[in-house]
Design an enzyme around this catalytic site. Structure first.
Site: not given
Length: 232
Positions: A101, A204, A206
């Site tokens: 990001c 994102h 993760e």
């Protein structure tokens, strides 16, 4: 030995506090890396094998030679200065870099590129890039370029990702190419054409916690392990 991965945290200037979502460390640990949090002090530790530039707030527009628009959000000068210098030093030393990001935007600026301060104002996009949905839920599509790292990792031309941003990569920095775009033409992933591993994504991974997203971290940690073997 596990590759040691440094992760940059966000910095709350008012509270004087560093903070980092646990998902970053979990994603690195899940693929065999050893995560450590980096603070904005001194040079790159010699024990680092890779660096994750995490998500967070806006980047100071003056750093890419623009005056701030009224839509620009809160900035952290301390974080900006640290991450840009860290990124530039890592590029010089060929330390693997993964930008997530905001982190993707930092990589682009470090290499001389620019970003949109606010995509709603500066582009014709009508897509919703700041979702109002759970962090692990995909809300828009990306189109993946052929013969890129992302296409090799995922083996597909289209995917769905989450989205939490109002800034985005505009003019690409030196040596970078885009590897994915959203359907409104906004760059969603970048990679370096010459360096061993410099990769950034606007979403994102993760937070999504899927096997597909995990392959991004696995490739990054593998590159970090190779870097560790070279520098021993």
């Amino acid at each position: 030995m596990q590759p040691v991965i440094g992760i940059t945290p966000d910095y709350d200037s008012a509270a004087g506090r560093y903070q980092l979502h646990q998902d970053y460390a979990a994603a690195i640990s899940a693929v065999g890396g050893y995560p450590v949090m980096l603070f904005g002090q001194g040079e790159i530790p010699l024990f680092l094998d890779g660096i994750v530039l995490s998500g967070g707030g806006d980047i100071d527009p003056l750093l890419f030679h623009e005056e701030p628009l009224r839509e620009s959000g809160e900035i952290s000068p301390r974080r900006d200065q640290f991450e840009l210098s860290l990124c530039q030093a890592a590029i010089q030393k060929n330390i693997p870099l993964l930008g997530i990001c905001r982190g993707m935007q930092v990589i682009n600026i470090a290499l001389g590129g620019t970003i949109y301060q606010d995509i709603g104002v500066q582009t014709k996009s009508t897509l919703k890039h700041r979702q109002q949905a759970p962090r692990d839920y995909a809300t828009h599509s990306i189109m993946i370029e052929e013969n890129t790292l992302l296409s090799h990792l995922w083996g597909k031309e289209k995917a769905a990702v989450n989205s939490f941003h109002h800034q985005g990569v505009a003019l690409l920095g030196e040596g970078l190419r885009y590897s994915a775009k959203s359907q409104d033409g906004l760059i969603e992933a970048i990679e370096h054409t010459e360096k061993p591993f410099i990769f950034g994504v606007q979403w994102h991974p993760e937070a999504m916690k899927t096997g597909e997203q995990g392959r991004i971290f696995a490739a990054f940690v593998q590159a970090a392990a190779e870097f560790h073997a070279i520098r021993r």
